[in-house]
Enzyme design. Structure first.
Site, short mmCIF file in Angstrom:
data_model
loop_
_atom_site.label_atom_id
_atom_site.label_comp_id
_atom_site.label_asym_id
_atom_site.label_seq_id
_atom_site.Cartn_x
_atom_site.Cartn_y
_atom_site.Cartn_z
CG ASN A 218 -6.48 -16.43 -2.34
OD1 ASN A 218 -7.54 -16.23 -2.92
ND2 ASN A 218 -5.36 -15.77 -2.66
CG ASP A 313 1.09 -4.25 -1.62
OD1 ASP A 313 0.29 -3.81 -2.49
OD2 ASP A 313 0.79 -4.43 -0.44
CE LYS A 348 -1.61 -2.91 1.03
NZ LYS A 348 -1.76 -4.09 0.19
O1 C5P Z 1 -3.37 -8.48 1.15
P1 C5P Z 1 -3.78 -7.10 1.63
O2 C5P Z 1 -4.76 -7.17 2.74
O3 C5P Z 1 -2.60 -6.19 1.89
O4 C5P Z 1 -4.59 -6.48 0.41
C1 C5P Z 1 -5.03 -5.15 0.44
C2 C5P Z 1 -5.15 -4.62 -0.96
O5 C5P Z 1 -3.88 -4.66 -1.61
C3 C5P Z 1 -6.10 -5.36 -1.86
O6 C5P Z 1 -6.76 -4.37 -2.60
C4 C5P Z 1 -5.21 -6.21 -2.75
O7 C5P Z 1 -5.77 -6.40 -4.04
C5 C5P Z 1 -3.95 -5.37 -2.84
N1 C5P Z 1 -2.73 -6.17 -2.93
C6 C5P Z 1 -1.92 -6.09 -4.04
N2 C5P Z 1 -0.77 -6.82 -4.12
C7 C5P Z 1 -0.40 -7.61 -3.10
C8 C5P Z 1 -1.19 -7.71 -1.94
C9 C5P Z 1 -2.36 -6.98 -1.89
O8 C5P Z 1 -2.28 -5.38 -5.01
N3 C5P Z 1 0.71 -8.30 -3.18
#
Ligand code: C5P
Length: 401
Positions: A218, A313, A348
């Protein structure tokens, strides 16, 4: 001016700092640095080399520091003539800014032919230098050799920065701005609000392989995460930065672990726990290719379908641990920021989430942020990412303490 630089909260109250000024055009900026140090509560003694006095008069520093400026080893008026010994015994830090190429060379050799170099050799306190010179002088093999020696000798380096130089050339070698030097000092002196705390940060994109030459990624540049790592180090934290692929250099004092995929990032993060706080800034890919091909996939007229599976995640997993650190999430949204960010924070189970609009932030040097925590929203109007990072770290420090 200070508030524009995000350093209004820097405190050096009661710290004794010797400010060494060597001969370079950046010596005029050392006057501003002297003013900022005094304003932050430090007691400053200025030592100037002969060359520095060709650029700025000692009287300027005398007026700003409120104390006579020391310029000579052979000053009969100063007590027992042992100023080069006494001064550093009493000091918390010897800061040389600007540090010229010639000064760095002398320092690397341990020469002591004037008050400042003698002071450096006789010191018992920490020594930090902020180099400033023409880009070719900086890049010269001799200078780089000297820097290697200085690092090995435990001398801390601040900068230099890249940009336009007084000589008209553009490149690496400018002295860091006085405000940036000031911001780095509390951490170096163990006086920052995060002193002694371990902070774990993820930054940048992840890269999910499709085959040995292609992948999914990305547009995250890593700038925000790196700025937060710098701000946390400035605040005295012991910072570990787990970074996806970026073109950025690790900030001074930050330990960086390079990873590619989300799975590697997760593994590195779990290995680095426990920590006091976990700041997940990385734009982790939500999906990876189920079975990446070990060989390059051949082009076909029929098109190509990739089976994607969800990535773990990392943040949610860390936040759910019994020994969870204080977890900070980031949410880059393209619309309805408050609604999506708050929903993400609750899902979260995060005490703090930083929201921004993706289209306003990705790859840029500045950002507009909104902090969401149990008390509500706190808006940080658009500013340079380092300034935002310092504000975020100050907010985090308040919540942690
Ligand atoms: O992608 P998303 O919007 O859910 O990301 C929210 C937070 O979660 C961010 O701080 C990102 O670094 C973290 N995240 C993560 N692992 C993932 C997706 C997101 O640690 N697979």
């Amino acid at each position: 001016m200070e508030s524009a630089q995000g350093i209004e909260t820097v405190s050096l109250m009661g710290k004794k700092i010797i400010l060494g000024v060597t001969g370079g055009i950046a010596a005029y900026k050392a006057a501003e640095l002297c003013r900022l140090l005094v304003k932050a509560g430090a007691e400053v003694r200025v030592v100037m080399t002969a060359a520095a006095q060709q650029f700025v008069a000692p009287l300027t520093f005398q007026a700003l520091s409120g104390k006579p400026v020391l310029t000579s080893l052979w000053d009969a008026a100063s007590g027992d003539g042992m100023e080069h010994i006494h001064l550093s015994r009493d000091a918390d830090l010897l800061l040389v800014a600007p540090a010229s190429g010639d000064f760095l060379a002398k320092l690397a050799q341990g020469r002591a032919d004037d008050l400042l170099t003698t002071l450096c050799l006789a010191r018992t306190c920490k020594l930090t230098v902020a180099p400033a010179m023409n880009r070719e002088m900086w890049a010269a093999a001799a200078t780089q050799r000297n820097l290697e020696q200085l690092r090995a000798d435990g001398v801390q380096l601040l900068g230099p920065a890249a940009g336009e130089q007084a000589c008209g050339e553009v490149g690496l070698g400018r002295m860091l701005e006085p405000a940036d030097i000031l911001a780095a000092l509390p951490g170096m002196l163990g006086a920052g609000p995060l002193a002694g705390k371990r902070i774990l940060i993820t930054a940048g994109p992840t890269f999910e392989a499709i085959d040995p030459v292609r992948g999914l990624t990305n547009r995250s540049s890593g700038k925000m995460g790196y700025a937060i790592a710098q701000a946390a180090a400035e605040a005295g934290a012991e910072v570990c930065l787990v970074s996806g692929p970026t073109c950025l250099a690790a900030p001074t004092g930050v330990r960086r672990i390079d990873v590619q995929s989300a799975a590697e990032m997760r593994e590195a993060v779990l290995k680095e726990l426990p920590s006091k706080a976990f700041i997940a800034v990385a734009a982790v890919a939500d999906y990876r290719v189920d079975a990446a091909s070990p060989q390059k996939i051949k082009k076909s007229e029929a098109g190509l379908t990739l089976d994607l599976v969800a990535n773990p995640d990392i943040l949610a997993e860390v936040a759910a641990r019994p020994d969870a650190p204080f977890c900070v999430g980031f949410a880059a949204e393209t619309e309805r920021l408050a609604e999506h960010a708050e929903a993400k924070r609750l899902k979260k189970k995060l005490p703090l989430l930083v929201g921004n609009l993706a289209q306003d932030t990705l790859g840029q040097d500045s950002a507009e942020l909104v902090l969401f925590d149990d008390r509500g929203q706190h808006r940080l109007p658009r500013a340079d990412k380092l300034i935002q990072a310092r504000a975020l770290v100050a907010h985090l420090a308040k919540l942690l303490n």
